[in-house]
Structures are given as structure tokens and as C-alpha cells.
Write a protein that holds these residues in place. Structure first.
Motif, mmCIF file in Angstrom:
data_model
loop_
_atom_site.group_PDB
_atom_site.id
_atom_site.type_symbol
_atom_site.label_atom_id
_atom_site.label_comp_id
_atom_site.label_asym_id
_atom_site.label_seq_id
_atom_site.Cartn_x
_atom_site.Cartn_y
_atom_site.Cartn_z
ATOM 1 N N ASN A 189 43.980 55.794 3.112
ATOM 2 C CA ASN A 189 45.297 56.755 3.747
ATOM 3 C C ASN A 189 45.452 57.637 2.845
ATOM 4 O O ASN A 189 46.503 58.726 2.653
ATOM 5 C CB ASN A 189 46.834 55.389 2.472
ATOM 6 N N ILE A 190 44.055 58.445 3.113
ATOM 7 C CA ILE A 190 44.063 59.589 2.906
ATOM 8 C C ILE A 190 43.299 60.678 4.028
ATOM 9 O O ILE A 190 42.880 60.100 4.955
ATOM 10 C CB ILE A 190 42.743 59.681 1.828
ATOM 11 N N MET A 191 43.927 61.577 3.881
ATOM 12 C CA MET A 191 44.308 63.000 5.085
ATOM 13 C C MET A 191 43.372 64.305 4.129
ATOM 14 O O MET A 191 43.354 64.577 3.248
ATOM 15 C CB MET A 191 45.045 63.390 5.095
ATOM 16 N N THR A 192 42.126 64.908 4.937
ATOM 17 C CA THR A 192 42.104 65.911 4.678
ATOM 18 C C THR A 192 41.827 67.414 5.696
ATOM 19 O O THR A 192 41.726 67.348 6.301
ATOM 20 C CB THR A 192 40.012 65.882 4.605
ATOM 21 N N PHE A 193 42.279 68.409 4.857
ATOM 22 C CA PHE A 193 42.761 69.610 5.759
ATOM 23 C C PHE A 193 41.572 70.287 5.241
ATOM 24 O O PHE A 193 41.045 70.776 4.196
ATOM 25 C CB PHE A 193 43.832 69.884 5.338
ATOM 26 N N THR A 194 40.616 70.789 6.493
ATOM 27 C CA THR A 194 40.024 71.420 6.278
ATOM 28 C C THR A 194 40.025 73.179 6.646
ATOM 29 O O THR A 194 40.485 73.125 7.559
ATOM 30 C CB THR A 194 39.103 71.097 7.275
#
Length: 374
Positions: A189-194
Motif C-alpha cells: 500500500n505504498i506509492m512513489t512519486f518521482t
């Protein structure tokens, strides 16, 4: 446009860029980055283009002849590849980009390129070509009439050609057979914004803006490029709304000072309010030319000539030195690159000389920015 006028124009552009960036400007997160996993997928396929007016592959292309025989065999027409002599067919590669989200039946654009010795693909039609991803799975089928933005005609050694007639496109020419859905949330349940342009300060500001907006520590800056975001349990079912709230957030990005110079075209672009330290520039324009005049010395004719009496070539050389009348001295203190270029323009410095001066200022340590030479 002459070099002096171009230098003046560049100075005006730099002043406008600097003044606009000096004001505080906020941008949406969706304009400076994306979520990891949200990307297009490359597709590629092999096919045949038919209907060419004797501009296709020559009979020497064995792959094309074999492909034609294979296609005809599917319709119960048995033809040996050696008997195929038509130049109305060309072997091509078909490429496309599958969007991050695509459903079965969606249309995507394709590009068709010749891989044989075809002269032109004008007027051709692509037969059904399966398009595969790197995993070897077929995701789309391409077919249709080609649009070629060029031509090539030759006769009796005369050739008329425009652009590249061996490359064409088919708008909405492929139908998606297998849908895809980009996955931006991990199993944890983790998102990564790049970030598009990695920067530690901007990454930290993004994390702070997300935590402030949601009122809890959901985001953490991992490095200069990525920000990790934990998705709350209540928002996992409504992930689209959660992502929308994040993309709408605005921050003030921090950018690194840069000056980009294109020596081929003489273009100078300064990013942001680029400062320079106190610097003195003395740029002279000295022109030296050596001119030699050759003249012939003819002796007076006498009745009794001797061996040493003959015609001689005499060379007279002179050196000309000229300098510009304008002053080549510029003093800049607490200024920007735009101010320096404007000062150099006033003394009629060419764009090429301005580029040389900027390189020298950078070498002296007075330019507080990255100088990128292209």
C-alpha cells in the motif's frame, strides 16, 4: 539576422526569463513528476505492405519473398518463394506505444518502417501485423493504409525525393487485443512519486505539502527523485480520488541555476535568475593582416648583355593592424547573466564572442551556475 541583432534579442529574452522567475511561482505536482509504474509500453511487430507501384523490395530480398509465400499459404495458395518476383510488396517493422491504461478495443497510432530495399511506401496498405511486447505476448493488431509524408520517383537516372518515403504512419492503426492497467500502488500500500528533474529541496517540499494537506505523516522523501506515500486504509478503495488530491497540490519547486549555450546556432538561454560575482571583462578585437605586393624589375636593355643581367621579381610586404573603436571593457558587479549580456551588446559584441566570454567567466569562478555547452 546579423550577430549584433541576435545578441540584442538574446539579452531581451534573458531579461524576460530572469524577471519572470524572480517572482514566486507555484506549480502542481502533476506538472513536475509522475507516480512510479505509470509509463507507456513499447510494442513491435513485423508485417508486409502491399499495393506499392513497383517501389517495394527487390526479388533479391529473400525474407520478403518467403513472407509473401507464407501469407498466401494461409489462403491455400501454394507458391514457392523463388517464384515470387513482385516489387509491389515491402517487408516492414511496425512500432507503437501502449498507454499506461488501455482496454480491449482501444485504438493506438503505429509507425511503419521499411527493413528491405524498398524505394517508397507511398500508396501501400499494411496487412494484419501482430504487435508484441518485450515479454513476447501479443497486445495489439495493426492494419490499414499508410500515410507517408514524402515521395521518391526515379526514371532514366533522374530522382525526385522529398523527406523519407520509406517511413509511414497509420493513425489509430492498431486495435488493442489485451488490455493493460498500470499499477502504481505496491502490495504494501505504498506509492512513489518521482520527480522529472531530481532535486533534494523540491522532494522535501513535496513530502511536507502532502503531510500538511492530509494532516498526517503519509509522505517521506526517499532521495532527490522519489517521495514515498503511504495510502491510508480508507482511501485504498478510492485510489483515483486519493491520487487526484495529491496531483492538485501546488509547491514552489527549487531549480538549479543553468546557462545553456548552443555553439552551432549561437543560442544562449539562461535558466532562472542566474547570478554572477563581481567580474571585469576586457575583450579586444585586434585584426592583423600581412599584404605582399609582387613587382617585376626589368633592366635597361644594353647592346652587350652579361649573364648576370636578367629580369628580377621583387616582393614588397606591409603589415596592417586595426582595432575596434568601441571600448571592450565591461565591469559587472552583483548582476545577472542577462545584465552582462546586455552590457556586452551595448558595445556591439557578437553572439559568438559572448559565448566565449561566458566560458571565460565560468572558468574564473564568477558564474554561479552550471554552464552547459551543446
Amino acid at each position: 539576422m546579423n550577430s549584433k541583432l541576435r545578441a540584442s534579442v538574446f539579452a531581451t529574452i534573458l531579461l524576460a526569463l530572469s524577471s519572470s522567475v524572480m517572482a514566486v511561482e507555484t506549480v502542481r505536482l502533476k506538472d513536475i513528476g509522475k507516480f512510479a509504474g505509470w509509463r507507456e509500453n513499447a510494442l513491435v511487430g513485423y508485417g508486409l505492405v502491399t499495393g506499392l507501384a513497383n517501389t517495394g523490395d527487390s526479388p533479391n530480398n529473400k525474407a520478403t519473398r518467403q513472407s509473401i509465400a507464407n501469407v498466401l499459404a494461409q489462403f491455400d495458395v501454394a507458391v514457392q518463394p523463388e517464384l515470387v518476383l513482385s516489387r509491389n510488396v515491402a517487408a516492414v517493422m511496425v512500432t507503437a506505444k501502449l498507454p499506461p491504461v488501455a482496454r480491449q478495443g482501444d485504438s493506438i497510432d503505429v509507425t511503419v518502417t521499411s527493413i528491405g530495399d524498398a524505394r517508397s511506401l507511398v500508396g501501400g496498405t499494411l496487412l494484419t501485423a501482430p504487435m508484441k511486447a518485450p515479454n513476447g505476448k501479443v497486445y495489439a493488431l495493426a492494419q490499414g493504409a499508410l500515410f507517408v509524408g514524402g515521395y521518391k520517383y526515379d526514371m532514366n537516372g533522374n530522382v525526385a525525393q522529398k523527406n523519407h518515403p520509406t517511413v509511414g504512419s497509420i493513425p489509430a492503426g492498431a486495435i488493442v487485443e489485451v488490455g493493460v492497467q498500470a499499477k502504481i500502488m505496491s502490495n504494501e500500500n505504498i506509492m512513489t512519486f518521482t520527480l522529472t528533474d531530481a532535486d533534494f529541496t523540491t522532494s522535501s517540499r513535496i513530502a511536507a505539502a502532502i503531510n500538511t494537506a492530509f494532516g498526517e505523516p503519509l509522505a517521506k522523501a526517499l532521495d532527490a527523485e522519489g517521495v514515498e506515500i503511504r495510502v491510508p486504509a480508507a482511501d485504498r478503495e478510492y485510489l483515483v480520488d486519493f491520487v487526484t488530491r495529491i496531483e492538485k497540490l501546488s509547491i514552489e519547486p527549487d531549480t538549479r541555476a543553468r546557462v545553456v549555450v548552443d555553439e552551432r546556432t549561437g543560442t544562449i538561454v539562461s535558466g532562472g535568475d542566474v547570478k554572477i560575482a563581481k567580474v571585469v571583462v576586457s575583450h579586444g578585437d585586434l585584426k592583423l593582416s600581412i599584404i605582399t605586393d609582387n613587382s617585376v624589375s626589368q633592366p635597361i636593355l644594353v647592346r652587350n648583355t652579361a649573364a648576370e643581367v636578367r629580369t628580377e621579381t621583387v616582393s614588397n610586404s606591409r603589415i596592417n593592424v586595426s582595432e575596434k573603436n568601441e571600448s571592450g571593457f565591461v565591469s559587472a558587479s552583483n548582476n545577472t547573466v542577462a545584465d552582462l549580456i546586455q552590457a556586452l551588446t551595448r558595445i556591439k559584441t557578437s553572439t559568438r564572442d559572448i559565448i566565449s566570454i561566458l566560458r571565460a567567466v565560468k572558468a574564473s569562478g564568477a558564474l554561479r551556475a552550471d554552464l552547459i555547452i551543446q
